[in-house]
Scaffold this active site. Structure first.
Site, short mmCIF file in Angstrom:
data_model
loop_
_atom_site.label_atom_id
_atom_site.label_comp_id
_atom_site.label_asym_id
_atom_site.label_seq_id
_atom_site.Cartn_x
_atom_site.Cartn_y
_atom_site.Cartn_z
N TYR A 114 0.86 -1.18 0.00
CA TYR A 114 0.00 0.00 0.00
C TYR A 114 0.90 1.23 0.00
O TYR A 114 1.85 1.31 0.78
CB TYR A 114 -0.87 0.00 1.26
N LYS A 125 4.62 9.57 8.65
CA LYS A 125 4.45 9.11 10.03
C LYS A 125 5.42 9.76 11.01
O LYS A 125 5.14 10.83 11.54
CB LYS A 125 4.61 7.58 10.09
N ASP A 132 9.36 2.90 -0.39
CA ASP A 132 8.33 3.57 0.39
C ASP A 132 8.58 3.26 1.86
O ASP A 132 8.23 2.18 2.36
CB ASP A 132 6.93 3.10 -0.06
C1 LIG Z 1 3.90 2.21 3.23
C2 LIG Z 1 2.88 3.31 3.20
N1 LIG Z 1 2.91 4.21 2.21
C3 LIG Z 1 2.05 5.23 2.15
C4 LIG Z 1 1.06 5.37 3.10
C5 LIG Z 1 0.11 6.51 3.00
O1 LIG Z 1 0.33 7.41 4.02
P1 LIG Z 1 -0.85 8.38 4.52
O2 LIG Z 1 -1.88 7.52 5.15
O3 LIG Z 1 -0.15 9.31 5.47
O4 LIG Z 1 -1.36 9.08 3.32
C6 LIG Z 1 0.98 4.44 4.15
C7 LIG Z 1 -0.03 4.51 5.21
O5 LIG Z 1 -1.07 4.92 5.18
C8 LIG Z 1 1.90 3.39 4.19
O6 LIG Z 1 1.86 2.49 5.15
N1 LIG Z 2 -2.10 0.74 6.79
C1 LIG Z 2 -2.54 2.11 6.79
C2 LIG Z 2 -1.37 2.96 7.06
O1 LIG Z 2 -0.51 2.64 7.80
C3 LIG Z 2 -3.60 2.28 7.80
C4 LIG Z 2 -3.95 3.70 8.13
C5 LIG Z 2 -5.11 4.18 7.34
O2 LIG Z 2 -5.22 3.91 6.15
O3 LIG Z 2 -5.92 4.88 7.94
#
Ligand SMILES: Cc1ncc(COP(=O)(O)O)c(C=O)c1O
Ligand SMILES: N[C@H](C=O)CCC(=O)O
Length: 427
Positions: free
Chosen positions: A141, A264, A236
């Site tokens: 993701y 994060k 990522d």
């Molecule tokens: C590996 C990774 N990339 C991108 C994202 C997207 O980050 P955000 O939720 O801050 O948009 C997340 C988590 O949501 C993630 O776990």
């Molecule tokens: N796996 C996602 C990011 O770490 C979970 C957080 C989200 O999508 O709200």
């Protein structure tokens, strides 16, 4: 029950009652907890029930909630207003610190979320190479940018929409997918699309189909293929950055990507993301170069202050990483042992403070193997853990995140709760 009342009201006002799908508890059943506050290793809901934290805001609370130096930095910063939409000293300090800590990053641009970071990184890679396609891995993701909602993990998979409606066929056509840990499949994609692939993006350790580790040689193999074919390799590190080591997975595995996306932890819990990489690639970004990317709130002074306090602490306290490894290992060993006591040979994947107990006895190395997990059983386990005061990610296809706020005593409590909860889940 205040959480229940709030959820009923929220459903009338917010799609599904939540501002991000995984929070809705759809994968585990029941109603989400509405959170009022958190401190250290504990989170407290609107009904004043306290739980030991194993999500930690999906990663950023690596030092526990409301960590004092971060709290103080935010309190100091707000006295000077909340946003300027203009350059600040703190952004320069932040860039300097990220470049010092993350081995492959030579220049960096701040954004407001992990999603923004990955969307921008792909655009820059396309601008740099003049190519359109990208390779991602099934179950990884990378936020909710259109290009990434193809075979996406995390909430997208949990909600049964790994390929989201609303993404155009043309966009989907440019995203090629391969199973994680499968170098031969990547080679086949590259051979079938000669000189067309701009970038390969991956989670160097996956957190979004549960915690899945790269097999020995996989990251190096990917690195070599990208060099051979002129493909920009993007790690990522939104989850792994500043968590698996102060320089993230790239430091831990000794493999350097061309670009890195971050999020994060660099905001200390505030909404922040960043992307960075080689100078020649990052000089493509406007106004240095022609690839446009912007943000009114990017480099927000409060977020920078929180992130700087967090990163300075991590940079100056290497013992944090020793402790995180210890906490992760103890939890994983404990979860494994408690499964064995019940006659279950369940898979527990762990590296540093990221780990997942999969409800399957198959090794989990990719999306197909992650999907052998017994999802209803995970739901029962999740609720039994909640009843015992432990707050897990409400889905099997997520990593758990430990913090340094977990004492040995709390770790023992969590392991005991896990043993009892597994017994409930399988009964
Ligand atoms: C590996 C990774 N990339 C991108 C994202 C997207 O980050 P955000 O939720 O801050 O948009 C997340 C988590 O949501 C993630 O776990
Ligand atoms: N796996 C996602 C990011 O770490 C979970 C957080 C989200 O999508 O709200």
């Amino acid at each position: 029950m205040k959480s229940e009342e709030l959820f009923e009201k929220a459903k009338l006002l917010i799609p599904g009652g939540v501002n991000s799908p995984v929070r809705a508890f759809r994968a585990v059943g029941g109603n989400p907890l509405f959170i009022k506050s958190a401190k250290g290793a504990y989170i407290t809901d609107e009904d004043d029930r306290q739980y030991i934290e194993l999500i930690n805001s999906w990663g950023p609370m690596i030092l526990g909630h409301a960590f004092e130096p971060v709290e103080k930095a935010v309190r100091d910063a707000i006295q000077h207003s909340f946003s300027f939409g203009a350059p600040t000293r703190k952004e320069v300090e932040m860039a300097e610190l990220i470049i010092e800590m993350v081995p492959s990053v030579e220049k960096v641009r701040m954004v407001n979320s992990g999603t923004e970071a990955t969307m921008a990184a792909i655009r820059v890679a396309r601008g740099f190479t003049g190519r359109d396609k990208l390779i991602k891995f099934e179950g990884c993701y990378h936020g909710h940018g259109d290009s990434f909602l193809i075979a996406a993990g995390s909430g997208a998979m949990t909600m049964g929409t790994p390929d989201s409606p609303g993404v155009t066929k043309a966009t989907a056509h440019d995203t090629l997918t391969a199973p994680y840990n499968n170098l031969a499949a990547v080679e086949r994609l590259i051979d079938a699309n000669p000189n067309q692939i701009a970038a390969l993006i991956l989670e160097p350790v996956v957190g979004n189909m549960g915690c899945v580790l790269p097999e020995p040689g996989f990251l190096q193999g990917i690195r070599d293929l990208c060099i051979k074919h002129g493909i920009i390799l993007i790690f990522d590190e939104v989850m792994t950055g500043f968590r698996l080591a102060k320089g993230g997975a790239q430091e831990r595995f000794g493999i350097l990507p061309d670009m890195t996306t971050m999020g994060k932890i660099i905001g200390g819990g505030m909404p922040v993301g960043a992307y960075g990489g080689r100078t020649d690639i990052m000089n493509m970004v406007s106004p240095a170069g022609p690839v446009y990317q912007a943000g009114t709130l990017s480099g927000n002074p409060i977020a920078m202050s929180a992130g700087l306090a967090m990163l300075h602490h991590l940079n100056n306290h290497p013992e944090v990483y020793t402790r995180l490894d210890e906490v992760g290992r103890r939890l994983a060993d404990g979860f494994r042992a408690s499964a064995v006591k019940l006659g279950l040979n369940y898979t527990v994947n762990q590296i540093g403070s990221m780990f997942t107990l999969f409800m399957t006895d198959k090794p989990v190395t990719d999306l197909d193997s992650a999907k052998t997990s017994d999802i209803p059983q995970f739901g029962r386990y999740f609720h039994a853990m909640l009843e015992r005061g432990v707050y897990l990610a409400p889905a099997q296809y997520e990593s758990l995140f430990a913090s340094t706020a977990l004492t040995d005593e709390l770790i023992d409590q969590v392991i005991q709760a896990s043993e009892e909860s597994l017994a409930v889940a399988i009964s």
